[in-house]
Design an enzyme around this catalytic site. Structure first.
Site, PDB file in Angstrom:
ATOM      1  N   GLY A   1       0.475  -5.155   0.564  1.00 47.78           N
ATOM      2  CA  GLY A   1      -0.628  -5.093  -0.396  1.00 47.78           C
ATOM      3  C   GLY A   1      -0.225  -5.595  -1.775  1.00 47.78           C
ATOM      4  O   GLY A   1      -1.075  -6.039  -2.555  1.00 47.78           O
TER       5      GLY A   1
ATOM      6  N   GLU B   1      -0.546  -9.240  -1.560  1.00 49.49           N
ATOM      7  CA  GLU B   1      -1.988  -9.513  -1.432  1.00 49.49           C
ATOM      8  C   GLU B   1      -2.667  -9.400  -2.800  1.00 49.49           C
ATOM      9  O   GLU B   1      -3.547 -10.189  -3.132  1.00 49.49           O
ATOM     10  CB  GLU B   1      -2.613  -8.539  -0.428  1.00 49.49           C
ATOM     11  CG  GLU B   1      -2.101  -8.773   0.979  1.00 49.49           C
ATOM     12  CD  GLU B   1      -2.673  -7.784   1.981  1.00 49.49           C
ATOM     13  OE1 GLU B   1      -2.374  -6.578   1.860  1.00 49.49           O
ATOM     14  OE2 GLU B   1      -3.420  -8.212   2.870  1.00 49.49           O
TER      15      GLU B   1
ATOM     16  N   GLU C   1       3.878  -5.993   7.010  1.00 51.51           N
ATOM     17  CA  GLU C   1       3.060  -4.988   7.710  1.00 51.51           C
ATOM     18  C   GLU C   1       3.371  -4.900   9.196  1.00 51.51           C
ATOM     19  O   GLU C   1       3.286  -3.833   9.800  1.00 51.51           O
ATOM     20  CB  GLU C   1       1.565  -5.299   7.520  1.00 51.51           C
ATOM     21  CG  GLU C   1       1.001  -4.908   6.166  1.00 51.51           C
ATOM     22  CD  GLU C   1       1.195  -5.966   5.079  1.00 51.51           C
ATOM     23  OE1 GLU C   1       2.015  -6.889   5.286  1.00 51.51           O
ATOM     24  OE2 GLU C   1       0.530  -5.870   4.037  1.00 51.51           O
TER      25      GLU C   1
ATOM     26  N   ALA D   1       0.861  -1.175   0.000  1.00 51.28           N
ATOM     27  CA  ALA D   1       0.000   0.000   0.000  1.00 51.28           C
ATOM     28  C   ALA D   1       0.901   1.230   0.000  1.00 51.28           C
ATOM     29  O   ALA D   1       2.064   1.147   0.386  1.00 51.28           O
ATOM     30  CB  ALA D   1      -0.857  -0.019   1.255  1.00 51.28           C
TER      31      ALA D   1
HETATM   32  C1  3H9 Z   1       0.427  -2.479   3.323  1.00 48.82           C
HETATM   33  O1  3H9 Z   1       0.679  -2.902   2.234  1.00 48.82           O
HETATM   34  C2  3H9 Z   1      -0.874  -2.599   4.002  1.00 48.82           C
HETATM   35  C3  3H9 Z   1      -1.840  -3.463   3.275  1.00 48.82           C
HETATM   36  O2  3H9 Z   1      -1.851  -4.763   3.798  1.00 48.82           O
HETATM   37  C4  3H9 Z   1      -3.165  -2.804   3.512  1.00 48.82           C
HETATM   38  C5  3H9 Z   1      -4.275  -3.345   2.792  1.00 48.82           C
HETATM   39  C6  3H9 Z   1      -5.620  -2.729   3.139  1.00 48.82           C
HETATM   40  N1  3H9 Z   1       4.630   3.458   0.254  1.00 48.82           N
HETATM   41  O3  3H9 Z   1      13.343   1.636   1.014  1.00 48.82           O
HETATM   42  P1  3H9 Z   1      13.815   2.411  -0.153  1.00 48.82           P
HETATM   43  C7  3H9 Z   1       9.485   4.781  -0.819  1.00 48.82           C
HETATM   44  S1  3H9 Z   1       1.572  -1.654   4.229  1.00 48.82           S
HETATM   45  C8  3H9 Z   1       5.141   4.655  -0.036  1.00 48.82           C
HETATM   46  O4  3H9 Z   1      14.832   3.457   0.074  1.00 48.82           O
HETATM   47  P2  3H9 Z   1      14.980   0.008  -1.260  1.00 48.82           P
HETATM   48  C9  3H9 Z   1      10.515   5.106   0.255  1.00 48.82           C
HETATM   49  O5  3H9 Z   1       9.997   5.981   1.214  1.00 48.82           O
HETATM   50  C10 3H9 Z   1       3.009  -1.626   3.186  1.00 48.82           C
HETATM   51  N2  3H9 Z   1       6.458   4.863  -0.282  1.00 48.82           N
HETATM   52  O6  3H9 Z   1      14.314   1.449  -1.337  1.00 48.82           O
HETATM   53  C11 3H9 Z   1      11.623   5.720  -0.574  1.00 48.82           C
HETATM   54  O7  3H9 Z   1      11.255   7.044  -0.865  1.00 48.82           O
HETATM   55  P3  3H9 Z   1      12.376   8.184  -0.985  1.00 48.82           P
HETATM   56  C12 3H9 Z   1       3.711  -2.922   3.167  1.00 48.82           C
HETATM   57  C13 3H9 Z   1       7.264   3.812  -0.223  1.00 48.82           C
HETATM   58  O8  3H9 Z   1      15.246  -0.380  -2.643  1.00 48.82           O
HETATM   59  C14 3H9 Z   1      11.563   4.923  -1.875  1.00 48.82           C
HETATM   60  O9  3H9 Z   1      10.257   4.326  -1.916  1.00 48.82           O
HETATM   61  N3  3H9 Z   1       4.937  -2.785   2.435  1.00 48.82           N
HETATM   62  C15 3H9 Z   1       6.789   2.534   0.077  1.00 48.82           C
HETATM   63  O10 3H9 Z   1      16.061  -0.007  -0.235  1.00 48.82           O
HETATM   64  C16 3H9 Z   1      12.597   3.845  -1.962  1.00 48.82           C
HETATM   65  O11 3H9 Z   1      12.516   3.043  -0.805  1.00 48.82           O
HETATM   66  C17 3H9 Z   1       6.083  -2.468   3.030  1.00 48.82           C
HETATM   67  O12 3H9 Z   1       6.161  -2.320   4.228  1.00 48.82           O
HETATM   68  C18 3H9 Z   1       5.403   2.380   0.320  1.00 48.82           C
HETATM   69  N4  3H9 Z   1       4.857   1.175   0.609  1.00 48.82           N
HETATM   70  O13 3H9 Z   1      13.832  -0.935  -0.671  1.00 48.82           O
HETATM   71  C19 3H9 Z   1       7.276  -2.336   2.144  1.00 48.82           C
HETATM   72  N5  3H9 Z   1       7.829   1.673   0.076  1.00 48.82           N
HETATM   73  O14 3H9 Z   1      13.253   7.755  -2.125  1.00 48.82           O
HETATM   74  C20 3H9 Z   1       7.996  -1.060   2.433  1.00 48.82           C
HETATM   75  C21 3H9 Z   1       8.915   2.396  -0.240  1.00 48.82           C
HETATM   76  O15 3H9 Z   1      11.578   9.418  -1.213  1.00 48.82           O
HETATM   77  N6  3H9 Z   1       9.097  -0.833   1.545  1.00 48.82           N
HETATM   78  N7  3H9 Z   1       8.583   3.686  -0.417  1.00 48.82           N
HETATM   79  O16 3H9 Z   1      13.086   8.171   0.356  1.00 48.82           O
HETATM   80  C22 3H9 Z   1      10.288  -1.480   1.641  1.00 48.82           C
HETATM   81  O17 3H9 Z   1      10.456  -2.401   2.413  1.00 48.82           O
HETATM   82  C23 3H9 Z   1      11.399  -1.027   0.753  1.00 48.82           C
HETATM   83  O18 3H9 Z   1      11.123   0.290   0.376  1.00 48.82           O
HETATM   84  C24 3H9 Z   1      11.628  -1.870  -0.519  1.00 48.82           C
HETATM   85  C25 3H9 Z   1      12.681  -1.163  -1.399  1.00 48.82           C
HETATM   86  C26 3H9 Z   1      12.149  -3.240  -0.093  1.00 48.82           C
HETATM   87  C27 3H9 Z   1      10.376  -2.010  -1.311  1.00 48.82           C
END
Ligand code: 3H9
Length: 694
Positions: free
Chosen positions: A109, A112, A132, A66
Site C-alpha cells: 500500500g 500504491e 503482498e 497497509a
Molecule cells: C498491503 O499493503 C495491502 C495493500 O495492497 C492493500 C490495499 C487495499 N503492518 O520486519 P521488521 C512491524 S499488505 C503492521 O522487524 P525490518 C513488524 O511486525 C502489506 N506492522 O523490520 C515489526 O513489529 P515488532 C504489504 C508491520 O526493518 C516492526 O514493524 N507490505 C508492517 O527488518 C518492524 O518490522 C508488506 O508486506 C505492516 N505492514 O523490515 C511489508 N510491516 O517490532 C511488510 C512491519 O513489534 N514489512 N511491521 O515485531 C516488511 O517487509 C518489513 O517489516 C520491512 C522492515 C522491510 C518494512
C-alpha cells in the site's frame, strides 16, 4: 508547522507543503495515518499559498504497506471517508502536484500510495515493491493496475509474483521513480524537485490514464502463459500468485476502472481466505521468533569476525559458504589434505554454478573463495571467534573434538555443534566453558536452507544465545531457539511422521500413496521420495542389517535410493521416479510373513496418521518448554521441512482443524493402535480450558 493528528504534520516552506507521517515502526497505513493523510491533503489543497505537496515520512522508512494488524478489524482499509481509496483519490485529483519522497522501503500500500502521487523521488538506498503475494494477497490499492502502466506487464508480473524489493536505481531506470536525490538530503531534494515542477509547469501525471505501455502487451497471451509455466513448480497450491497474474492481465486488457474492479474482487477473495490468514500469521511469527523472553534487547554481544568450521563435507562446506557469502572469513579443518581439497573443490563448484546462472559475478566467486582457508589441524582454530563442529553424528567423536577445542580455542570463543539430534549438554560437559557451548543446527543444503535451530544448553550464556541470533541474521538465516531434547524441534516432530509412514506401508498403503497424499497437501515431496533422495543407506550397515524393516530389505537388494537408480521408486536417467512393482512385492511379502492385515487406506486417513501425531508432538515440545511458543514450531516446519506456508505450519494447521478434534482422534488411535498416540497433557489442558496457544 501544523499538527494534523498524532502521526501527521503539515509544514509549509516557500509555498511547498510538506505532509509528514511519523507512525513508527514502519509508517503502515493505519486508520490514524489515513485520517492524517486525508485531512492534511485537504488542508494543503485548500491553502492558497501552497503550490505543490510533498509526502514524506519520518523514521526508518516510507510507508511499508497497509497495517497488517488491522486486517479483518473495524479500522480496516475500507473505513468510510478515510479509506485508502479516499487518500488516493485526493492525491491523484489534487489540482497541485503531489510528490512522494521515498526512503527505506515503499512497499505494498505504500508504493500504491506513491503511485497515486503525480511524481516520485527517492534516495539511492530506497527500495520499492509489491510484496503482498508473500502475505497470500495481491496489491488491492490499485497497484496491479498502475504499476504495469509505468513499468510494463513483464516487469510488473515479476514484481507482483516475487514480491521483490527493487533498488532505487532500477526503479529510476523503469520510470517508477522520477529522480534520485542525495542520500541524506531527501527533504531538500524533494522540495527542490517540487519547485521545479511548479516553475516548469509540468503536468499532473495520473498514472491511471497512461495507456501506451500496457497497450503494447494487449492480446499477448503468450507472455502470461510463459510466466505461469515458469512459476508452476514454485507456486503450486498457492492462490495469490495466480490472482496477481490475473490482475496484471486485466490491467493490460481492460480499461483502468474495469481493471480496478477485477483487482478489488480478487483481493477480497484472497483476504477472506485461509491461505492469506496463514501467511499473515507467519509474517508475525517470523518477527516473534527473534524475541527470547528472558534475553534483553540490549544483552551484550560477542564480536564474531572470524569463524572456524570442522568438517569439509556437505554440511561443513555449506555452513562455510554462508559465512563467506556474508564477508566473514572461515577456516575449514578436515582430517586429510585429500578430503579438504575435495570439500573446497565442491564449494568452488557450487559458487561457479551460481555464477553461471548469473546470480553472482566471477569476481565474487574468487572473493568468496578467498575468504575460505583450508587446514588439516584443529590447532589452527586458536584465534576464531566462533567454531562450528560439523562432523558426523557420533557422541564419542563430538566429545573428543570438544575436549580438544576446549584446550585450543581462544578464551571467549563460541563453541558450536551442528548436531541434528544429540545432547548439547553432554557435549558441553567435556569442556571447562559450557556457557560458551551451543548447538547450531543447520539444514541441508546449508548454504540454501533458511532455517537454523539454535540449541540452548542448560548452561549456555545469554550472551552466547544473543550473539548466535545476531550471527544468524548476518548470514540471513531464520533462527529459532530450541531446547535440548532428542531431535530438538524439527527432527523430533519429523520422527512422528516417519514412524507412521513406515507403519502405513505395512498396513496396505503403498509408499507412493503416502507421498502423493503429502505432496497434494503441499509438501515438496513425501517421506519415501525424500528417503530416496537422501540415500536409504544413511545410517544403515550391511553387518547390522537384519531384514527387520523394508529399508533393510531394499538396501540389501542394492536399492539405495536415487543414487543407485532405485530405492522405494525406480528412476530413469533424468531422475524421474515411477512406482515399482518389485517394491510392492517386497512390502507384500514382508507383511504376509508377519501376518499383518492389509487394507485399503484412503488419503484422508494417511494425512491424519502422518500429521496429527506431529501436532501432538508439538504440544509435548511446548509442555516441556523445548520451543518458546507454538508459532516458533511453525517457523521451524515452514522454513526447514517444506510445510506449505499457506497451511501455516503444524500448530496453525492443527488449530484450523480444531484441537478438540485432534484430541478426540488421538484418544481413539491410542485405544486402537497403542501408546504412541497418547495425547500430550498440554493438549488436553488446552482443549479443556479453551486456551489460545498463539
Ligand atoms: C498491503 O499493503 C495491502 C495493500 O495492497 C492493500 C490495499 C487495499 N503492518 O520486519 P521488521 C512491524 S499488505 C503492521 O522487524 P525490518 C513488524 O511486525 C502489506 N506492522 O523490520 C515489526 O513489529 P515488532 C504489504 C508491520 O526493518 C516492526 O514493524 N507490505 C508492517 O527488518 C518492524 O518490522 C508488506 O508486506 C505492516 N505492514 O523490515 C511489508 N510491516 O517490532 C511488510 C512491519 O513489534 N514489512 N511491521 O515485531 C516488511 O517487509 C518489513 O517489516 C520491512 C522492515 C522491510 C518494512
Amino acid at each position: 508547522m501544523t499538527t494534523i493528528n498524532e502521526v501527521t504534520t503539515l509544514d509549509i516552506e516557500s509555498n511547498i507543503a510538506l505532509l509528514t507521517l511519523n507512525s513508527p515502526p514502519v509508517n503502515a497505513l493505519s486508520l490514524k495515518v489515513r485520517q492524517g493523510l486525508v485531512a492534511g491533503l485537504k488542508d494543503a489543497i485548500s491553502n492558497d499559498s501552497v503550490e505543490a505537496i510533498v509526502l514524506i515520512c519520518e523514521g526508518r522508512t516510507f510507508i511499508a504497506g497497509a497495517d497488517i494488524t488491522e486486517f479483518g478489524g473495524s479500522d480496516s482499509l475500507g473505513t468510510e471517508g478515510n479509506s485508502l481509496n479516499d487518500v488516493m483519490h485526493l492525491m491523484e485529483n489534487s489540482p497541485k502536484p503531489v510528490v512522494a519522497a521515498i526512503h527505506g522501503t515503499a512497499l505494498g500500500g505504500g508504493l500504491e500510495t506513491a503511485l497515486a502521487c503525480h511524481y516520485r523521488v527517492a534516495v539511492p538506498s530506497a527500495k520499492c515493491g509489491l510484496p503482498e503475494v508473500n502475505l497470500g494477497l495481491l496489491p488491492g490499492g490499485g497497484g496491479t493496475q498502475r504499476l504495469p502502466r509505468i513499468v510494463g506487464a513483464e516487469k510488473a508480473l515479476q514484481m507482483v509474483t516475487s514480491g521483490e524489493h527493487v533498488p532505487a536505481n532500477q526503479c529510476l531506470e523503469m520510470g517508477l521513480v522520477d529522480e534520485l536525490t542525495e542520500e541524506n538530503d531527501l527533504k531538500n531534494g524533494a522540495v527542490i524537485f517540487a519547485k521545479k515542477l511548479v516553475t516548469e509547469n509540468r503536468p499532473l501525471v495520473k498514472v491511471r490514464d497512461a495507456q501506451d505501455v500496457v497497450e503494447k502487451d494487449r492480446g499477448n497471451d503468450q507472455l502470461f502463459a510463459d510466466v505461469r509455466k515458469s512459476l508452476a513448480r514454485k507456486t503450486r497450491g498457492f492462490l495469490a500468485p495466480e490472482y496477481n497474474i490475473q490482475c496484471i492481465e486485466a490491467a493490460v486488457n481492460l480499461p483502468f476502472d474495469e481493471g480496478i474492479k477485477v483487482e478489488g474482487k480478487l483481493f477480497m477473495e484472497l483476504m477472506m481466505g485461509n491461505q492469506s490468514r496463514a501467511q499473515q500469521y507467519l509474517f508475525f511469527a517470523q518477527r516473534q521468533v527473534n524475541k527470547i523472553p528472558d534475553i534483553e534487547k540490549d544483552t551484550e554481544l560477542k564480536d564474531v569476525e572470524s569463524v572456524g568450521v570442522i568438517g569439509a563435507g556437505t554440511m561443513g562446506g555449506g555452513i562455510s559458504m554462508n559465512f563467506a557469502n556474508a564477508g566473514i572469513p572461515v577456516t575449514i579443518v578436515e582430517q586429510s589434505q585429500e578430503r579438504l581439497d575435495k570439500g573446497l573443490g565442491i564449494i568452488r563448484k557450487n559458487y561457479e554454478n551460481t555464477a553461471a546462472k548469473g546470480r553472482i559475478t566471477t569476481a565474487q566467486v574468487e572473493e568468496r573463495m578467498g575468504l575460505i582457508d583450508g587446514k588439516t589441524s584443529l590447532e589452527d582454530l586458536n584465534s576464531q571467534d566462533l567454531i562450528i563442529e560439523a562432523v558426523f553424528e557420533n557422541m564419542d567423536l563430538k566429545k573428543e573434538i570438544f575436549t580438544k577445542l576446549d584446550s585450543i580455542c581462544k578464551e571467549g570463543a563460541i563453541l558450536a555443534s551442528n548436531t541434528s539430534a544429540l545432547d548439547v549438554n553432554e557435549i558441553a560437559s567435556v569442556t571447562k566453558r559450557p556457557e560458551d557451548v551451543i548447538g547450531l543446527h543447520f539444514f541441508s543444503p546449508a548454504n540454501i536452507m533458511k532455517l537454523l535451530e539454535i540449541v540452548r544448553g542448560d548452561k549456555t550464556s545469554k550472551t552466547v544465545v544473543a550473539t548466535s541470533m545476531a550471527v544468524a541474521k548476518r548470514i540471513q538465516k531464520i533462527a529459532a531457539v530450541v531446547g535440548v531434547c532428542p531431535g530438538f524441534v524439527g527432527n523430533r516432530i519429523l520422527a512422528q511422521r516417519q514412524r507412521e509412514a513406515n507403519k502405513l506401508i505395512l498396513e496396505g498403503a503403498l509408499p507412493w500413496d503416502i507421498d502423493d497424499a503429502l505432496f497434494d497437501f503441499g509438501f515438496p515431496m513425501g517421506p519415501f521420495a525424500m528417503s530416496d533422495l537422501a540415500g536409504l543407506d544413511i545410517g544403515w550397515g550391511k553387518e547390522t542389517s537384519n531384514g527387520e524393516s523394508i529399508r533393510d530389505l531394499l538396501c540389501e537388494a542394492g536399492r539405495l535410493g536415487q543414487k543407485s537408480g532405485k530405492g522405494f521408486y525406480v528412476y530413469d536417467e533424468n531422475r524421474n521416479k515411477s512406482p515399482d512393482p518389485e517394491v510392492e512385492a517386497i512390502i507384500k511379502k514382508f507383511g504376509e510373513e508377519r501376518q499383518v492385515r492389509m487394507r485399503d487406506i484412503n488419503k484422508e486417513e494417511i494425512l491424519e496418521r502422518c500429521l496429527y501425531p506431529m501436532i501432538n508432538e508439538g504440544f509435548k515440545i511446548l509442555e516441556e518448554g523445548m520451543a518458546i511458543r507454538a508459532s516458533d514450531i511453525d517457523i521451524v516446519w515452514t522454513n526447514g521441512y517444506g510445510w506449505p506456508v499457506y497451511e501455516g505450519g503444524p500448530m496453525f494447521y492443527g488449530n484450523t482443524i480444531g484441537f478438540d478434534k485432534i484430541l478426540f482422534w488421538l484418544k481413539k488411535a491410542e485405544l486402537e493402535m497403542g501408546p504412541e498416540f497418547k495425547p500430550s497433557a498440554y493438549l488436553e489442558k488446552v482443549v479443556a480450558e479453551e486456551i489460545n496457544i498463539f
